[in-house]
Design an enzyme around this catalytic site. Structure first.
Site, mmCIF file in Angstrom:
data_model
loop_
_atom_site.group_PDB
_atom_site.id
_atom_site.type_symbol
_atom_site.label_atom_id
_atom_site.label_comp_id
_atom_site.label_asym_id
_atom_site.label_seq_id
_atom_site.Cartn_x
_atom_site.Cartn_y
_atom_site.Cartn_z
ATOM 1 N N GLU A 213 0.777 -1.181 -0.014
ATOM 2 C CA GLU A 213 -0.106 0.025 0.065
ATOM 3 C C GLU A 213 0.829 1.157 -0.053
ATOM 4 O O GLU A 213 1.733 1.599 0.971
ATOM 5 C CB GLU A 213 -0.924 -0.058 1.302
ATOM 6 C CG GLU A 213 -1.678 1.266 1.657
ATOM 7 C CD GLU A 213 -2.609 1.362 2.646
ATOM 8 O OE1 GLU A 213 -2.678 2.300 3.265
ATOM 9 O OE2 GLU A 213 -2.629 0.191 3.506
ATOM 10 N N THR B 52 -4.411 5.746 2.392
ATOM 11 C CA THR B 52 -4.568 7.158 2.978
ATOM 12 C C THR B 52 -5.371 8.375 2.159
ATOM 13 O O THR B 52 -5.180 9.224 2.100
ATOM 14 C CB THR B 52 -3.214 7.893 3.372
ATOM 15 O OG1 THR B 52 -2.208 6.875 3.714
ATOM 16 C CG2 THR B 52 -3.444 8.883 4.639
ATOM 17 N N LYS C 114 -10.871 -2.422 6.990
ATOM 18 C CA LYS C 114 -9.716 -2.192 7.672
ATOM 19 C C LYS C 114 -10.046 -1.831 9.340
ATOM 20 O O LYS C 114 -10.582 -0.934 9.595
ATOM 21 C CB LYS C 114 -8.917 -1.250 7.331
ATOM 22 C CG LYS C 114 -7.552 -1.127 7.843
ATOM 23 C CD LYS C 114 -6.727 -0.348 7.085
ATOM 24 C CE LYS C 114 -7.063 1.470 7.249
ATOM 25 N NZ LYS C 114 -6.029 2.345 6.629
#
Length: 219
Positions: free
Chosen positions: A49, A78, A138
């Protein structure tokens, strides 16, 4: 969960599911990605990521996909607004990750054909994203709750696909996977000081250790 959302839910990329470890690469600058990704892939990591807190990530992503895209899944993380999400999709990200709960983000990514992993901590947040059709949710920050939390969640939500992130180290990674996590999302405990000029040989050893734990839990 609506039948429509379940029908539109996109599966996570196969390499991410198969490897069971996602490395969160938060670098000081995008030019530093290559040296670290070279070592991670050599050690068996197959999902990374790339965070938007790293300046230049979007500009660098096409070259990273060209170099590593045949060997590993490269996601963009993000993501905190719709413009960033659209740019990640347009740039070819294999998946997108957001630290927040947003059903609008889930709809946008799904309609674009890109798997999304939205963050949340409470049962309400996590189930809202899952019900909207997220590919996985998540659990963030996972260090606040621990692996037993996922076992508790699976009581009312037996089908939820979850990935812990934030505070997952080598000792807890196996416990999270044993509790039913589809993968573990790992940053500092694996990367250490690699993006600050640290020993890349030590990075290789840490990455290999996480890969081994994931393989053991998959056996």
């Amino acid at each position: 969960m609506t039948g429509e959302a379940a029908a539109r839910r996109l599966a996570l990329p196969e390499r991410t599911v198969g490897s069971r470890v996602v490395v969160v690469a938060r670098a000081q600058r995008a030019e530093d990605y290559n040296a670290v990704l070279d070592v991670l892939l050599e050690a068996g990591i197959r999902s990374v990521e790339l965070t938007l807190t790293t300046p230049g990530t979007f500009d660098r992503l096409p070259r990273l996909l060209e170099r590593y895209g045949d060997s590993a899944d490269l996601g963009v993380g993000t993501v905190t607004d719709t413009d960033q999400l659209a740019r990640a999709v347009d740039a070819g990200a294999h998946y997108v990750v957001t630290p927040i709960t947003s059903t609008a983000f889930v709809a946008q990514a799904t309609e674009a054909g890109v798997p999304i992993i939205p963050g949340g901590l409470t049962p309400t947040e996590l189930f809202a994203s899952w019900s909207a059709g997220a590919s996985a949710v998540k659990i963030f920050p996972a260090g606040v709750v621990g692996p037993s939390y996922l076992k508790d969640l699976r009581g009312p939500f037996p089908d939820i696909v979850a990935m812990p992130s934030g505070g997952v180290d080598l000792d807890s990674a196996g416990a999270w996977l044993a509790a039913g996590a589809v993968a573990v999302s790992v940053g500092g405990p694996l990367l250490g000081d690699a993006f600050r000029g640290g020993d890349l040989g030590a990075l290789r050893d840490r990455a290999a250790a996480f890969v081994a734990v994931a393989a053991q839990e998959a056996a």
